[in-house]
Design a protein around this motif. Structure first.
Motif, short mmCIF file in Angstrom:
data_model
loop_
_atom_site.label_atom_id
_atom_site.label_comp_id
_atom_site.label_asym_id
_atom_site.label_seq_id
_atom_site.Cartn_x
_atom_site.Cartn_y
_atom_site.Cartn_z
N THR A 61 -6.69 10.79 -1.85
CA THR A 61 -7.82 11.41 -1.18
C THR A 61 -9.10 10.87 -1.82
O THR A 61 -9.26 10.91 -3.03
N GLN A 68 -0.80 7.17 -1.40
CA GLN A 68 -1.85 7.82 -0.61
C GLN A 68 -2.76 8.61 -1.55
O GLN A 68 -2.30 9.33 -2.42
N TYR A 109 0.87 -1.18 0.00
CA TYR A 109 0.00 0.00 0.00
C TYR A 109 0.91 1.23 0.00
O TYR A 109 1.25 1.77 1.03
N GLY A 146 -6.83 1.64 5.13
CA GLY A 146 -6.76 2.87 5.89
C GLY A 146 -5.30 3.29 5.97
O GLY A 146 -4.41 2.60 5.47
N LEU A 147 -5.03 4.41 6.60
CA LEU A 147 -3.66 4.92 6.66
C LEU A 147 -2.72 4.07 7.50
O LEU A 147 -1.51 4.20 7.39
N ASN A 148 -3.26 3.19 8.32
CA ASN A 148 -2.41 2.36 9.17
C ASN A 148 -2.82 0.89 9.02
O ASN A 148 -3.54 0.35 9.86
N GLU A 150 -8.41 10.18 3.69
CA GLU A 150 -7.16 9.71 3.10
C GLU A 150 -7.10 8.20 3.19
O GLU A 150 -7.41 7.62 4.24
N ILE A 151 -6.75 7.54 2.08
CA ILE A 151 -6.62 6.09 2.06
C ILE A 151 -5.28 5.73 1.42
O ILE A 151 -4.65 6.57 0.77
N LEU A 152 -4.88 4.48 1.60
CA LEU A 152 -3.70 3.96 0.92
C LEU A 152 -4.17 2.98 -0.15
O LEU A 152 -5.12 2.23 0.05
#
Length: 141
Positions: free
Chosen positions: A39, A37, A34, A108-110, A95-97
């Motif tokens: 939007t 990044q 991933y 998600g970002l994490n 924000e997504i990956l």
């Protein structure tokens, strides 16, 4: 018959636990894929009443958000958001990956957080299943 059912359920817990642990490990192992990044825009929020498992708890309204995003000029529409938040509304941005090699795969970002949660839940289920299986075998032998 009750003993057999108990053993089958215990083994089921072990199997489900192992599946969760493997899924969590896979998520963590693939987190580096991933790499982009993006939007995304919330385009739909569906609401549904969730019945509480405990009769003493109230039912609650659950929101499920869907997003649109674009990668390299290609649009991906009405995709289930990787992270749900009851405060998301239509028009919000998140924000997504995305995997640059396969933009349909999102996170998600994490992504590590989800993997760790799966490992913990899976380990607990497997341990509970193991102890229940041992107890069922020893009981009334």
């Amino acid at each position: 018959m009750k003993k057999i059912l108990s053993i089958i359920m215990s083994i089921g817990f072990v199997v489900v636990g192992i599946i969760f642990v493997i899924s969590g490990i896979s998520t963590i192992a693939n987190k580096d894929k991933y790499d982009t990044q993006v939007t995304a825009t919330v385009v739909d929020v569906q609401q549904e009443w969730e019945t509480a498992a405990d009769p003493d708890e109230p039912d609650r309204l659950v929101n499920t958000a869907y997003i649109d995003y674009e990668v390299d000029g290609k649009k991906y529409e009405h995709v289930l958001a990787p992270e749900q938040d009851d405060n998301l509304a239509i028009g919000d941005t998140v924000e997504i990956l995305v995997q640059s090699s396969n933009p349909e795969k999102i996170s998600g970002l994490n992504p590590t957080k989800g993997g760790v949660i799966f490992i913990i839940v899976g380990a607990i289920a497997a341990v509970v299943g193991c102890f229940s299986s041992i107890r069922a075998f020893i009981k009334k032998r």
